[in-house]
Structures are given as structure tokens and as C-alpha cells.
Design an enzyme around this catalytic site. Structure first.
Site: not given
Ligand code: NAI
Length: 697
Positions: A61, A102, A105, A125
Site C-alpha cells: 500500500a 499488497g 497480494e 501487515e
């Protein structure tokens, strides 16, 4: 612009381009989506490669848009992953350097992944109190197996691509690419271009032969290890859902957990600390592009407790250090201590022997200032006496090459005065390390009135190099940390006078989460140090009330662990604090002389009085500009004073309690006849924030 698009023959390449780590901000997400759609529309393109420009595939992110509406704007990360997964042409993620959060991901939403060796792969995270929120807890177990994936998710630490690629049965990395990554990725993409159906990670099975027992065990372990943090156990819940539910249902579970964690005080505290750490290195009036002075050689004056620890930081970072002393014996003692510290690390297997030898080879010693004249940075750590500092700084001024930075590790003296001993006050700065200096993360960088901006910028860079959390403080007695702790200690003394024992106070604040209560801390640091400071300080401020119990203790020769007795008793050679009848009696007698009838004081009151002492002084420090932001104060307390991380530091904690409530408690304490009403006079900034309904952060 966020992402770049190019075509090489029949392969399209979409490159994330959002320095420094290709954070998945809105423009980047839009750019990737546009690139993928363009590749679909181009009949000549048979496969798509996704990679990252510069120093990362993607760090996850974009923290600059964290928590803002932009982070949720479409295409959000979930939509982008869906887009990859539904692509009619195969999508190959080409991973290198950093692939985290992210970023990982997103890669798991692709049909294939190739990687360069050395790529750091992680779902970190949990470190900010969350679980991965875009399918990481669902897809990673499908490619690595439940246990390996869960370990990575609960721990949050990076694992190298070659390690993961070597795991039997893994499906995360389809090929390791040794040479040029893009060439290798394009070649791979051509090999797989015609294979159908396209395999999606979400369709892979997710199983564990002994699921119930395993998850129960994992949950218990996570809870035990992460006592005060809820996220690790929630990672277990999310991965358990991956095994026990259908993919889409489990994705809902992941999302619900993610959103619930986001609202917890622990997550807020961790995010506050995460951003606070980054914010601390930014100084409002020192631009980020301020040129820094090169620091290749360091000199340290004084080979005592601090000088030795400070030197080790630089040796560890590969920077040559010369230590200067007045006596050869002092040098020998100092070097022997450094050796002893390293040898203990070697013995524990924390340091390889050759590394130890390399570090020692960077160390030299001298009795002559001429030998340090060419150092780029010199850090003074001699006795805490202004006369000694004066002599040292006059010497330094006479011999050091122009442009050398002259730093003092003083903990209580006036850095402006120290600077005035030289003809170059612009080059003088405070570097206040904490003991043990080779271990403690905190460095207070004390900015004198005349300290040059490039000196500050340089020292902040040096701090990063030696892995310290540096916080800038203006000049005042005690700087940020010790100035606040003085009020905390005064309040701890009042608590004794009113009826507490040292053990009761320590227990209450340790239960709150402090690493150590004020009295155990005093015994560790040496009660005589505070005694000496009080003698000086309270002569200057004769009206300032404080409890004399600490002085009485020192008059009994009870300096702490080093004398085998302090606020507590210590068995010979042991560090376990045992409550002391002698001390309890001393406190009682003192209480009697004050005519105070003891009362039972609750843990809640103890904690509030201690923590709000910090908060009120911190508000003054902020208003005076000694600290430039509230989060800097929190970083000082989190990294230097053992304040519980899950509470985010004193300012974050006060905000979470609500400043109105903090002020109300302070009003109540002010009415206590045995406390000090002036002590609880709210700092003007605090009163103003309460009146305006605002918070510190
Ligand atoms: P220390 O007494 O262990 O070491 C001081 C060393 O300086 C001794 O080895 C002494 O021989 C040497 N020295 C004295 N005068 C000298 C001179 N003119 N030239 C060269 N060397 C000289 O003291 P410690 O604890 O290391 O403290 C040093 C400084 O660090 C003080 O300013 C102190 O306030 C500060 N400090 C101490 C902390 C602690 O926890 N001990 C924490 C933070 C700062």
C-alpha cells in the site's frame, strides 16, 4: 503517472512506477489496470508481464494515502487483483528486490510468478496491527502450504525468494531468473502463452491434515507470544477460514477481521508508531534535500560507559572509530569492555567471529588530539562537568579540520554553552545516546541555537546508518525524555509519601505495560545519578517540591544494584528486586514526619498520576517548540523509556483516553492536599486543546 506500458514482440510489459517502492496508490492502480486492458485489446499480445521500476516490485500500500478515501477509490487493490485473475491472457508477475504486503497480494492474483534471487517477500501487515486485507491470508496458504504461510503472516518478516523457491511442493515461484529479470520473464511468458485453462491461485486446494488441533495450537502460541496485540491470533483465524470455508466466504472473513482490527487501539498505536518513526526524521525547517557532510571517520572522546557503547554503533556499521582518552589505562579498560560485549555476542551465536574481528580492526585508540584531527564527526562522552566539557571542546576547536561535526553526549548540560566554547558553534550539536548505547534505539539530537541545518541533516542521516530512531530536541534541561521523566519521578515520590510502597508503584505501572517501574529503574541506573542531579537542580529551584525519600535512600548508601541495595534488596550477584523492609520503614518514618496518614491508592490512580505527569510536561515541551510534533515525544518514550508500544506513547495514549478526561483527572489530583497543586496546573496547550475539543496528534 503510476505505471508504464510497453510491448516486446508478443508480450506486453506493465511496469509499476511510483518511487520509492512502487506503493499501490490510486494512480498506480489505475495505471496497471489501464495497461492490462490495453494488452487485452492488442491482438498481437499473447501474454502480460507485470513488474516494478527501480528498487522494488512493490512495497505494498502507498503509505502516503493510508487511511484516506483515495486508498479505497476504485480500482482498489481487490478490484485490481480480480482484474488480473480474470485476464483472458496469462499474467506473469516478475518479482525483484521487494515484494511485500499488497505487492505480494497483487502477485498472487497473477497466473504465474517469476523472481530474481534476493527478493524480499513478506506480508508485514501484522507489524502495524493488521492482517493482510486483499486476499493474502487466503492465497498464500494455497501456494506455500498452511504452516509456512501462517508463519510468514504471523511473523511479518521477509523471506528471500530463493528460500521460498526451494521449498518442496511450493507454487509461489514458478521460476527463478538469474540473469536479466525482464528478459527471463518475457521468455517464460512466451512459454506459457498458450496454456489453457489459466490457473488461478484461488482455485488451488487449501488443506491441513490436522486442522483443528493445528489451528488451536497456532492460536495459543500467537496469543502467548503477542500478549498485548490482537492481530497475530487473528491471522490464525483468517488462515483457518481459508482451510474451512469456500474461497469467497473466507475472503469476507478476512475483510471483516481486517476492518475490526483497524479500529482497535493497538492497531492505532502501532500505525502511530510506524508513521511517527518516519515523521521523526523530518525536521520542519530543514528541507529533505539539504546537502549532508560525508561521514567516513568518527572520533569518540572518553572510553567510559557511553563512549564504548557509542563506538560500537559505528563499528557495527563499518565506520572506523578512534577513541581518545587522557590515560592509557582508561583506553585499555574501554577497549576491554567493547571486546567483552562482542565476545558475549559471539558466544551466543549472534555474531560471527570473522565479523567480530572485522569490527575490532576498525577501532583505534589514542591519547593525542592530533590523531583525530581528520575525523568527520567527533562525539564527546567525558564526565558530566561543564569544566571538563569546556576543556575538551576548546581542544577540539583548535585541532579538528574545518567542517568536522562536534557532538556532545551530555544528558543535562546546556548545548548552547558547550557550543560557545568553540569558534564554530554552527558545527556543534548534541547527540544524546541512551545506555546501553549499543543497544538502545533512541538518539535525541539536540539542536543548539546556532546548529547549522546541514549539520542536523547529516546527524539524522548518521542516526539512520547506525540504526537509531533519532528525534530532534531543542535545548532545555533534560531535553525531551529526561525533562518529562523528572515529573514522573517527582510524582512517584509523592505516591510513596501518601501510602504506596515502591513495589506497589512499580507493579501498577508495569501492569500498564512499562518495561520497568520507576523504582526498579532507579536501582538499575543508580540512584546516586538522580541524587547528584537533584542537588544541582533543586538548588536552582528551591521552591520546587519533591519527596525527600530518594535523598534519604542515597544517604543510606543504597544506590541500587551496584551497591546491592536500593529501593529493593538484592542477593549478591543477582538482579531480582526483593522488597526491602528497611526502605518501607524509612518511607513510613518520613511519612510520619510529614504528618501524612497513609491511604490505599488504586492501581488506576497510580498509573494516571504517573502517565499524566509525562503528558502535562510533554504539552509544555510541545508548546515551547522543544519538540516539533507530538509523535516525536511518543517516539522518545517508545524507543528510550520502555513505554508500552501497544499504547502508542504518552501523547497517543492521552488522545485515546480523551484530553477532556485527562484534564478532569488532573483537576482531581490538584485537590489532593498531599500532592502538589501547581504540579497539576494544566499546561496551556493542554487546556487550549481541551477547550477546542482537539487532540495532540
Ligand atoms: P563514565 O564516567 O563512564 O566515562 C567518562 C570517561 O571519560 C572516562 O573513561 C574518563 O576517563 C573519560 N574522560 C574524562 N575526562 C576526559 C577528558 N578530558 N578527555 C578524555 N576523556 C576523558 O561516564 P559515562 O556514563 O560514559 O558518561 C559520559 C557522558 O555521557 C556524560 O556527559 C553523561 O552525562 C552522558 N550520558 C550518560 C548516560 C549514562 O547512562 N551513563 C546516558 C546518556 C548520556
Amino acid at each position: 503517472m503510476g505505471a508504464r506500458y510497453e510491448v516486446r514482440g508478443d508480450v506486453a510489459i506493465v511496469t509499476l512506477d511510483n518511487p520509492p517502492v512502487n506503493g499501490l496508490g490510486l494512480e498506480t492502480r489505475q495505471g496497471v489496470a489501464a495497461g492490462v486492458e490495453q494488452a487485452w485489446a492488442d491482438a498481437a499480445v499473447k501474454a502480460i508481464v507485470i513488474t516494478g521500476a527501480g528498487k522494488a516490485f512493490s512495497g505494498g500500500a502507498d503509505i502516503r494515502e493510508f487511511g484516506s478515501p483515495k486508498s479505497l477509490a476504485e480500482p482498489n487493490l481487490l478490484s485490481l487483483i480480480k482484474l488480473m485473475e480474470s485476464s483472458p491472457k496469462p499474467v506473469v508477475a516478475a518479482l525483484h528486490t521487494v515484494c511485500m504486503g499488497g505487492g505480494l497480494e497483487l502477485a498472487l492474483g497473477c497466473h504465474y510468478r517469476v523472481a530474481s534471487p534476493g527478493t524480499n517477500i513478506a506480508l508485514p501487515e501484522v507489524k502495524i496491527g493488521l492482517i493482510p486485507g486483499a486476499g493474502g491470508t487466503q492465497r498464500l496458504p494455497r501456494v506455500l502450504g498452511v504452516e509456512t504461510a501462517l508463519n510468514m503472516i504471523v511473523g511479518g518478516d521477509p523471506v528471500k525468494s530463493e528460500v521460498l523457491a526451494g521449498l518442496p511442493g511450493q507454487l509461489l515461484i514458478d521460476r527463478m531468473i538469474d540473469g536479466d529479470l525482464l528478459d527471463g520473464a518475457c521468455a517464460f511468458a512466451r512459454e506459457v502463452a498458450d496454456i489453457r485453462p489459466l490457473k488461478r491461485v484461488r482455485d488451488l486446494p487449501c488443506q491441513h491434515p490436522n486442522a483443528d488441533a493445528y489451528f488451536q495450537f497456532a492460536r495459543n502460541t500467537a496469543k502467548a507470544v503477542a500478549r498485548n496485540f490482537p492481530a497475530p491470533a487473528k491471522c490464525v483465524d483468517a488462515v483457518e477460514a481459508a482451510v474451512k470455508r469456500k474461497f469467497d466466504d473466507a475472503m469476507v472473513v478476512e475483510r471483516e477481521i481486517f476492518l475490526a482490527l483497524m479500529l482497535t487501539p493497538e492497531c492505532k498505536a502501532l500505525r502511530h508508531a510506524f508513521f511517527g518513526e518516519r515523521a521523526a526524521s523530518k525536521i520542519p525547517d530543514v528541507p529533505e534535500d539539504t546537502p549532508v557532510r560525508p561521514i567516513a571517520r568518527v572520533a569518540v572522546i572518553g572510553a567510559g560507559t557511553m563512549g564504548g557503547g557509542i563506538s560500537m554503533n559505528f563499528l557495527n556499521a563499518g565506520v572506523p572509530v578512534t577513541i581518545l582518552e587522557t590515560q592509557q589505562e582508561a583506553l585499555d579498560r574501554g577497549v576491554a569492555t567493547i571486546r567483552k560485549n562482542y565476545e558475549a555476542q559471539v558466544k551466543k551465536g549472534k555474531l560471527k567471529d570473522d565479523k567480530y574481528q572485522q569490527r575490532m580492526a576498525l577501532l583505534s585508540t589514542t591519547l593525542s588530539y592530533a590523531d583525530i584531527a581528520q575525523a568527520d564527526l567527533v562525539i564527546e562522552a567525558v564526565f558530566e562537568e561543564i569544566g571538563v566539557k569546556e576543556a575538551v571542546f576548546k581542544q577540539l576547536d583548535a585541532v579538528m579540520k574545518p567542517g568536522a561535526i562536534l557532538a556532545s553526549n551530555t544528558s543535562t548540560l546546556d548545548v548552547n554553552r558547550i557550543a560557545s566554547f568553540t569558534q564554530r558553534p554552527q558545527d556543534v550539536v548534541g547527540m544524546h545516546f541512551f545506555s546501553p548505547a549499543n543497544v538502545m534505539k533512541l538518539l535525541e539530537v539536540v539542536r543548539g541555537e546556532k546548529t547549522a541545518k546541514d549539520v542536523l541533516a547529516t546527524v539524522m542521516g548518521v542516526a539512520k546508518k547506525i540504526r537509531k530512531t533519532a528525534v530532534v530536541s531543542g535545548v532545555c534541561d533534560g531535553f525531551i525524555g529526561n525533562r518529562m521523566i523528572e515529573q514522573y519521578s517527582r510524582q512517584a515520590g509523592f505516591l510513596l509519601e501518601e501510602g504506596c510502597t515502591p513495589a506497589q508503584v512499580d507493579r501498577a505501572i508495569e501492569k500498564f505495560g512499562f518495561a520497568m517501574g520507576p523504582f526498579r529503574m532507579g536501582d538499575l541506573a543508580g540512584n546516586d545519578i538522580g541524587w547528584a542531579i537533584r542537588k544541582r537542580r533543586y538548588v536552582e529551584k528551591p521552591d520546587l517540591r519533591y519527596s525527600k525519600t530518594a535523598d534519604l535512600l542515597c544517604e543510606m548508601g543504597r544506590f541500587g544494584q551496584k551497591t546491592g541495595a536500593g529501593w529493593y534488596d538484592y542477593a549478591p550477584g543477582k538482579r531480582d528486586a526483593m522488597p526491602s523492609d528497611v526502605v518501607v520503614k524509612m518511607v513510613e518514618e518520613h511519612r510520619n514526619t510529614l504528618g501524612i496518614k497513609p491511604r490505599k491508592i488504586s492501581d488506576e490512580e497510580i498509573v494516571q498520576r504517573l502517565v499524566y505527569s509525562l503528558v502535562n510536561e510533554a504539552a509544555k515541551i510541545l508548546e515551547e517548540g522543544i519538540a516539533s510534533k507530538a509523535s516525536d515525544i511518543d517516539m522518545v518514550y517508545l524507543t528510550g523509556y520502555g513505554f508500552p508500544l501497544w499504547r502508542g506513547g504518552p501523547m497517543c495514549y492521552a488522545d485515546q483516553q480523551g484530553l477532556f478526561n485527562v484534564a478532569q483527572s488532573m483537576k482531581r489530583f490538584a485537590q489532593n492536599p498531599h500532592d502538589d497543586a501547581s504540579f497539576w496546573q494544566p499546561a496551556p496547550l493542554l487546556a487550549r486543546l481541551v477547550a477546542e475539543g482537539k487532540s495532540f496528534t
